[in-house]
Design an enzyme around this catalytic site. Sequence first.
Site, short mmCIF file in Angstrom:
data_model
loop_
_atom_site.label_atom_id
_atom_site.label_comp_id
_atom_site.label_asym_id
_atom_site.label_seq_id
_atom_site.Cartn_x
_atom_site.Cartn_y
_atom_site.Cartn_z
N GLY A 37 0.85 -1.19 0.00
CA GLY A 37 0.00 0.00 0.00
C GLY A 37 0.88 1.23 0.00
N HIS A 38 0.31 2.36 -0.44
CA HIS A 38 1.13 3.57 -0.54
C HIS A 38 1.53 4.09 0.84
CE1 HIS A 38 -2.33 5.97 0.64
NE2 HIS A 38 -3.04 5.31 -0.25
N ASN A 39 2.40 5.08 0.88
CA ASN A 39 2.83 5.69 2.13
C ASN A 39 1.62 6.19 2.89
OD1 ASN A 39 5.60 7.13 0.37
ND2 ASN A 39 5.70 5.44 1.82
N GLY A 40 1.56 5.85 4.16
CA GLY A 40 0.47 6.34 4.99
C GLY A 40 -0.81 5.53 4.88
N SER A 41 -0.78 4.41 4.20
CA SER A 41 -2.01 3.63 4.04
C SER A 41 -2.36 2.82 5.30
CB SER A 41 -1.92 2.71 2.81
OG SER A 41 -0.80 1.87 2.90
N GLY A 42 -1.42 2.72 6.24
CA GLY A 42 -1.75 2.09 7.52
C GLY A 42 -1.04 0.77 7.79
N LYS A 43 -0.07 0.43 6.97
CA LYS A 43 0.61 -0.88 7.11
C LYS A 43 1.33 -1.01 8.45
CE LYS A 43 3.11 -0.04 3.46
NZ LYS A 43 2.64 1.33 3.16
N SER A 44 2.17 -0.02 8.76
CA SER A 44 2.94 -0.09 10.01
C SER A 44 2.01 -0.01 11.22
CB SER A 44 3.97 1.03 10.08
OG SER A 44 4.89 0.91 9.03
N GLU A 163 9.12 -3.47 6.02
CA GLU A 163 10.08 -2.94 5.06
C GLU A 163 11.51 -3.26 5.48
OE1 GLU A 163 9.16 0.93 3.47
OE2 GLU A 163 7.19 0.82 4.37
#
Length: 273
Positions: A37-44, A163
């Site tokens: 998902g793009h930066n800021g999509s909530g993965k972390s 990552e």
Amino acid sequence: MDAIKIDNLAYHYEDQAPLFKNFNLTIQAGDWVALVGHNGSGKSTLAKLILGLLERDDGKITVYDLPLTEENLGKAREKMGMVFQNPDNQFVGATVADDVAFGLENQQVPSQDMPAKIEAALKTVGMAAFADREPHYLSGGQKQRVALASVLALQPKIIILDEATAMLDPQGRAAVLQTLKDLKKAYGDQLTLIMITHDMDEASLADRVVVLDDGKLVLDGTPAEVFEAGDQKLKDLGLGLPFSVQVSQALKVQPPHYLNQQELLQWLLTLNK
Ligand SMILES: Nc1ncnc2c1ncn2[C@@H]1O[C@H](COP(=O)(O)OP(=O)(O)OP(=O)(O)O)[C@@H](O)[C@H]1O
Ligand SMILES: [Mg+2]
């Protein structure tokens, strides 16, 4: 068996709009899942919620049938290991071996059992020769492999990599990915991998690709399903496509369905005949 089950998860950061609302995701034991998902999509954030590092607003998270509650947190965490993006932030020991020992000490492993466990973990990641070195002076890829060894020594059932290869050069990245493949081969259903990545070639190694967009699950399937049917959607989300798909799409004669790099190579060779 479910390794992780997330039901109706809700979460927001202070003074911010909700990031997750009614979010559901189940991950089977033994699966290798790529979370993209793009930066800021909530993965972390999702990884931290699963680890219980952040407290959810609502919903239920279950780790191997253990509901993630304050009371169960310690037990649930023992089943999980996390490798972060920046290896420099995860070292605590004076030597590589000390660093691996630290987690074992935390789990109250008897000290006479430690050397064997440390050596085995370092061997798995090809870092046994570095046991007495200072972590500080290792290369990025070596640090990341030691971080992985520290996690492996604890024999978690679930490993989350956020990552973990992003800072590595192609060689370091290949080494970590090879280690993951070897682990998956050795442990099979006993090890669940959740790999957060921006690299679609890396994602295509997984059994399942889950795509997040602003806290929502927008694509979910095998690499073939996600990269074939979802290619336009991935482009719309500003995400790339695996190299093999890019090559396939650029060809005058295109393969009948999604092929990973190895399969594409085989297919191209048959064309040449
Ligand atoms: N500690 C925090 N406080 C407030 N907002 C945060 C915090 N951490 C993350 N956020 C916000 O939450 C959203 C999700 O962030 P998160 O780090 O989970 O995304 P991500 O998918 O991991 O992104 P990236 O690919 O850049 O690592 C973003 O809008 C981010 O700005
Ligand atoms: Mg992140």
